[in-house]
Enzyme design. Sequence first.
Site, PDB file in Angstrom:
ATOM      1  N   PRO A  90       9.614  18.422  58.410  1.00  0.00           N
ATOM      2  CA  PRO A  90       9.209  19.671  57.776  1.00  0.00           C
ATOM      3  C   PRO A  90       9.727  20.888  58.535  1.00  0.00           C
ATOM      4  O   PRO A  90       9.927  20.822  59.748  1.00  0.00           O
ATOM      5  CB  PRO A  90       7.680  19.620  57.861  1.00  0.00           C
ATOM      6  CG  PRO A  90       7.413  18.813  59.091  1.00  0.00           C
ATOM      7  CD  PRO A  90       8.532  17.793  59.181  1.00  0.00           C
ATOM      8  N   GLY A  91       9.946  21.968  57.810  1.00  0.00           N
ATOM      9  CA  GLY A  91      10.306  23.237  58.433  1.00  0.00           C
ATOM     10  C   GLY A  91       9.274  24.277  58.054  1.00  0.00           C
ATOM     11  O   GLY A  91       8.429  24.691  58.850  1.00  0.00           O
ATOM     12  N   CYS A 137      21.464  48.522  48.169  1.00  0.00           N
ATOM     13  CA  CYS A 137      22.043  49.059  46.938  1.00  0.00           C
ATOM     14  C   CYS A 137      22.020  48.041  45.804  1.00  0.00           C
ATOM     15  O   CYS A 137      23.005  47.828  45.121  1.00  0.00           O
ATOM     16  CB  CYS A 137      23.457  49.518  47.208  1.00  0.00           C
ATOM     17  SG  CYS A 137      23.481  50.846  48.394  1.00  0.00           S
ATOM     18  N   GLY A 176       9.308  19.492  53.132  1.00  0.00           N
ATOM     19  CA  GLY A 176       9.070  20.056  51.813  1.00  0.00           C
ATOM     20  C   GLY A 176       7.661  20.485  51.477  1.00  0.00           C
ATOM     21  O   GLY A 176       7.444  21.119  50.438  1.00  0.00           O
ATOM     22  N   TYR A 199      12.605  30.885  56.707  1.00  0.00           N
ATOM     23  CA  TYR A 199      13.649  31.311  55.763  1.00  0.00           C
ATOM     24  C   TYR A 199      13.665  32.831  55.593  1.00  0.00           C
ATOM     25  O   TYR A 199      13.945  33.338  54.507  1.00  0.00           O
ATOM     26  CB  TYR A 199      13.478  30.589  54.411  1.00  0.00           C
ATOM     27  CG  TYR A 199      13.492  29.084  54.570  1.00  0.00           C
ATOM     28  CD1 TYR A 199      14.668  28.418  54.904  1.00  0.00           C
ATOM     29  CD2 TYR A 199      12.333  28.332  54.429  1.00  0.00           C
ATOM     30  CE1 TYR A 199      14.682  27.035  55.089  1.00  0.00           C
ATOM     31  CE2 TYR A 199      12.341  26.948  54.614  1.00  0.00           C
ATOM     32  CZ  TYR A 199      13.529  26.309  54.937  1.00  0.00           C
ATOM     33  OH  TYR A 199      13.535  24.946  55.122  1.00  0.00           O
TER      34      TYR A 199
HETATM   35  C1  LIG Z   1      17.412  17.739  54.727  1.00  0.00           C
HETATM   36  C2  LIG Z   1      16.281  18.685  54.847  1.00  0.00           C
HETATM   37  N1  LIG Z   1      15.238  18.334  55.601  1.00  0.00           N
HETATM   38  C3  LIG Z   1      14.177  19.175  55.764  1.00  0.00           C
HETATM   39  C4  LIG Z   1      14.152  20.401  55.144  1.00  0.00           C
HETATM   40  C5  LIG Z   1      12.969  21.287  55.373  1.00  0.00           C
HETATM   41  O1  LIG Z   1      12.304  21.614  54.223  1.00  0.00           O
HETATM   42  P1  LIG Z   1      10.975  22.458  54.296  1.00  0.00           P
HETATM   43  O2  LIG Z   1      11.271  23.661  55.089  1.00  0.00           O
HETATM   44  O3  LIG Z   1      10.639  22.762  52.907  1.00  0.00           O
HETATM   45  O4  LIG Z   1       9.940  21.584  54.950  1.00  0.00           O
HETATM   46  C6  LIG Z   1      15.210  20.799  54.326  1.00  0.00           C
HETATM   47  C7  LIG Z   1      15.199  22.097  53.633  1.00  0.00           C
HETATM   48  O5  LIG Z   1      16.036  22.498  52.912  1.00  0.00           O
HETATM   49  C8  LIG Z   1      16.316  19.903  54.177  1.00  0.00           C
HETATM   50  O6  LIG Z   1      17.363  20.231  53.427  1.00  0.00           O
END
Ligand SMILES: Cc1ncc(COP(=O)(O)O)c(C=O)c1O
Length: 451
Positions: free
Chosen positions: A300-301, A371, A257, A400
Amino acid sequence: VKIPDEAVPLPPFTKLEYGVPFEDLNERFVVSDDTARSLARTYGTPLYVLSEAHFRHRIRRYQAAFKACWPKSTLTYASKANSTLAVLAIAYDEGCLIDVASEGELRAALAAGVPAHFCHLHGNFKKADELRFAIDAGVDQIMVDSFEELACLRQLNRPLPSLMLRLAPGVRPQTNSKISTGQDDTKFGFNIADGSAARAVEECAAHGMPLRGFHAHVGSQLLDPDAQRQAGSLLARFAIDMLHRGIEVQEINVGGGLGVRYLANDAPMEVEAYCQLVVGAVQDALAGTPLMNSTLTQEPGRTLIAECGVTLYTVGPVKTVPTDTGTRTYATVDGGLSDNPRPALYGGVYDVRKIGSAAGAKDFTIAGRHCETDRLFSDVSLPSDLKSGDLLQVLCTGAYNSSMASNYNRFLRPATVLLREDGTDVLVQSRETYDQMFAREINPFKPHASI
Ligand SMILES: Cc1ncc(COP(=O)(O)O)c(C=O)c1O
């Protein structure tokens, strides 16, 4: 999907300086004008461009920051942010586990050479077949989200991997409501406040299910990390409550997050301070208990991959139209909603730059070619002579974007190019073809015409 016996080894990581000073790896990745022109010529636009050096550097920095606060720590890459196979292979090569939120994401990880026992399966409605596939493949953990899922796992009648209970800690993150998940009013996980979480623990114990620990993910793009601090503390306190009831867990996962710099003046907390804050909250709560020996995990992503990517677009029609208060100049680009749905989904904003000139002098509204109004970016300052054929780069599109791309209006999904550390580029995801687009269609009224 063939499940490989072992990971495909990547070339050894040699240097961190990908033609840029080391410090620049802490900045958002920006493609140089020459490279942008050359990539656009070779691969066309729209084009996602990722920097391998930035991505590896961010993972290493996060791992080091996390380990410094909690030696028994694990970093998991949330693959929903970008599940391009090359990205997954790099994350695994750097020692990350992989968070997968569906069978599709699990198959992507396996296809990228990640062993199943490095994968954690998430999802608020995992179907029985999906759970069966994941267990048989050998995933390391399943993050259980509901009582129905616990029942389903038992009915599968096979040895289970470690289970983590996803909890809703009841905190309110400061972010867009569509990516806020930690509050009580959420579809995700077992609520701590109403006693569901404790009941789920009891159910695991009653049925001898292999409960390993607790998980929470409170939201995404958090520029104020207080919600994660609170969630860390609440998870730890819940684990202590359960310890007092005789159930000792081995792992606490505080989710992901951490926010990123979509705009130059966005100021997410530095990862070192962030780890100190969140880990500190867990530590304070666990101090003096046997749970201090737990593994601590973060997943984290966005913060690992978003700033490592840009999107290149070619400008099309530029037109000035009257508005109630004056005029607006639209510049259209050869992409939009289908390669970046974030502006339409939740008002995502971006830093847009023209290739070949630095300063902006005039405000443009950048529109896509779908559109809908498909207003991608508003009030973007660009040179006033912007014209059809110019190239733009949009920063911070590594997360994303490609993972959320669609075929709306039957546009082809873009290619992705990886810039290697030695300055070479490699195509890691080809531009979709019309044959691929129509391959799954069955028209009962007319045999498939060749297009
Ligand atoms: C369970 C869970 N873990 C990790 C993440 C990764 O979040 P972020 O990309 O904000 O670090 C998400 C994103 O939706 C999630 O749902």
